[in-house]
Write a protein that holds these residues in place. Structure first.
Motif, PDB file in Angstrom:
ATOM      1  N   SER A 151       0.883  -1.419  -0.209  1.00 43.98           N
ATOM      2  CA  SER A 151      -0.366  -0.124   0.302  1.00 43.98           C
ATOM      3  C   SER A 151       0.986   1.526   0.159  1.00 43.98           C
ATOM      4  O   SER A 151       1.555   1.258   0.650  1.00 43.98           O
ATOM      5  CB  SER A 151      -0.969   0.428   1.061  1.00 43.98           C
ATOM      6  OG  SER A 151      -1.610   1.413   1.405  1.00 43.98           O
TER       7      SER A 151
ATOM      8  N   GLN B 204      -3.859   7.458  -3.085  1.00 44.22           N
ATOM      9  CA  GLN B 204      -3.020   5.381  -2.357  1.00 44.22           C
ATOM     10  C   GLN B 204      -3.216   5.125  -3.791  1.00 44.22           C
ATOM     11  O   GLN B 204      -4.400   4.752  -4.051  1.00 44.22           O
ATOM     12  CB  GLN B 204      -3.673   5.607  -0.363  1.00 44.22           C
ATOM     13  CG  GLN B 204      -2.688   3.936  -0.450  1.00 44.22           C
ATOM     14  CD  GLN B 204      -3.459   4.167   0.894  1.00 44.22           C
ATOM     15  OE1 GLN B 204      -3.909   4.899   1.467  1.00 44.22           O
ATOM     16  NE2 GLN B 204      -4.166   2.903   1.493  1.00 44.22           N
ATOM     17  N   GLN B 205      -1.902   3.648  -3.157  1.00 42.20           N
ATOM     18  CA  GLN B 205      -2.682   2.782  -4.989  1.00 42.20           C
ATOM     19  C   GLN B 205      -1.489   0.987  -3.555  1.00 42.20           C
ATOM     20  O   GLN B 205      -0.523   1.351  -3.271  1.00 42.20           O
ATOM     21  CB  GLN B 205      -1.712   2.876  -6.520  1.00 42.20           C
ATOM     22  CG  GLN B 205      -1.542   2.014  -7.185  1.00 42.20           C
ATOM     23  CD  GLN B 205      -1.363   2.449  -8.352  1.00 42.20           C
ATOM     24  OE1 GLN B 205      -1.860   4.168  -8.837  1.00 42.20           O
ATOM     25  NE2 GLN B 205      -1.303   1.149  -9.559  1.00 42.20           N
ATOM     26  N   SER B 206      -2.206  -0.055  -4.778  1.00 38.35           N
ATOM     27  CA  SER B 206      -1.758  -0.880  -4.321  1.00 38.35           C
ATOM     28  C   SER B 206      -1.217  -1.673  -5.626  1.00 38.35           C
ATOM     29  O   SER B 206      -1.219  -1.333  -6.452  1.00 38.35           O
ATOM     30  CB  SER B 206      -2.792  -1.518  -3.768  1.00 38.35           C
ATOM     31  OG  SER B 206      -3.310  -1.742  -2.390  1.00 38.35           O
ATOM     32  N   VAL B 207       0.569  -1.440  -5.093  1.00 36.53           N
ATOM     33  CA  VAL B 207       1.079  -2.693  -5.994  1.00 36.53           C
ATOM     34  C   VAL B 207       1.681  -3.860  -6.007  1.00 36.53           C
ATOM     35  O   VAL B 207       2.004  -3.874  -4.763  1.00 36.53           O
ATOM     36  CB  VAL B 207       2.472  -1.157  -6.578  1.00 36.53           C
ATOM     37  CG1 VAL B 207       3.064  -2.023  -7.230  1.00 36.53           C
ATOM     38  CG2 VAL B 207       1.618  -0.667  -6.725  1.00 36.53           C
TER      39      VAL B 207
ATOM     40  N   LEU C 291       3.738   4.281 -12.459  1.00 36.87           N
ATOM     41  CA  LEU C 291       2.680   4.171 -12.171  1.00 36.87           C
ATOM     42  C   LEU C 291       2.015   3.585 -13.327  1.00 36.87           C
ATOM     43  O   LEU C 291       0.461   3.240 -13.381  1.00 36.87           O
ATOM     44  CB  LEU C 291       1.980   5.779 -11.909  1.00 36.87           C
ATOM     45  CG  LEU C 291       1.968   6.051 -10.334  1.00 36.87           C
ATOM     46  CD1 LEU C 291       1.606   7.023 -10.205  1.00 36.87           C
ATOM     47  CD2 LEU C 291       1.654   5.073  -9.458  1.00 36.87           C
TER      48      LEU C 291
ATOM     49  N   THR D  20      -4.078  -5.682 -13.020  1.00 36.66           N
ATOM     50  CA  THR D  20      -3.073  -4.968 -12.050  1.00 36.66           C
ATOM     51  C   THR D  20      -2.680  -3.643 -12.744  1.00 36.66           C
ATOM     52  O   THR D  20      -1.836  -3.967 -14.062  1.00 36.66           O
ATOM     53  CB  THR D  20      -2.855  -4.875 -10.640  1.00 36.66           C
ATOM     54  OG1 THR D  20      -1.421  -5.866 -11.346  1.00 36.66           O
ATOM     55  CG2 THR D  20      -3.326  -5.746 -10.249  1.00 36.66           C
TER      56      THR D  20
ATOM     57  N   GLY E 208       1.124  -0.328 -12.768  1.00 32.35           N
ATOM     58  CA  GLY E 208       2.238  -0.050 -11.718  1.00 32.35           C
ATOM     59  C   GLY E 208       3.178  -0.876 -11.184  1.00 32.35           C
ATOM     60  O   GLY E 208       2.904  -2.212 -10.823  1.00 32.35           O
TER      61      GLY E 208
END
Length: 112
Positions: A39, A46-49, A72, A81, A83
Motif C-alpha cells: 500500500s 493511495q495505490q496498491s502495487v 504508475l 493491475t 504500477g
C-alpha cells in the motif's frame, strides 16, 4: 556484462509516470500467495502495487515506511493491475533493493 537496451526517445521517457511514494503497509496477497501487496501513499492518493520479493528477500518488512520510485502507468506484475515498484537486482539474481530518493522528498513528486 549485459548489453545496453535499445535507445528510447525523450518523448517515450516523458510518457512514463514515475513518482515517489511512501510504503505504508505490506501483506502477502490472498489471491497470489507468491506476491506481496504494498500500500503506497502518494501526495493525494493511495495505490496498491504487487511485488515479487516473497521468495528472494526474506526481511521484506523493513521496507515499510520507506519511500520508493513507482512507475504508475504500466501494467502490474499481476494481470489486471497497474504500477510497478522500481527495483534493482532482481534480473541479475541479486537480493532486490528499492530504487529510492537519497533523502525524503514530498510523496507524489515526479521523476523528470
Amino acid at each position: 556484462m549485459h548489453p545496453i537496451k535499445a535507445m528510447v526517445t525523450l518523448k517515450q521517457f516523458e510518457a512514463l509516470d514515475i513518482r515517489v511514494g511512501t510504503i505504508r503497509s505490506l501483506r502477502v496477497s490472498d489471491t497470489q500467495p507468491d506476491f506481496l501487496v504494498l500500500s503506497i501513499v502518494f501526495e493525494d492518493f493511495q495505490q496498491s502495487v504487487f511485488l515479487d520479493w516473497k521468495e528472494t528477500r526474506f526481511e521484506y518488512e523493513e521496507i515499510i515506511g520507506k519511500q520508493a520510485l513507482i512507475l504508475l502507468n504500466v501494467p502490474g506484475i499481476v494481470a489486471g493491475t497497474t504500477g510497478r515498484v522500481l527495483e534493482l537486482g532482481t534480473r541479475d539474481r541479486l537480493m532486490p533493493v528499492l530504487a529510492c530518493p537519497e533523502h525524503p522528498i514530498p510523496d507524489g513528486s515526479r521523476l523528470s
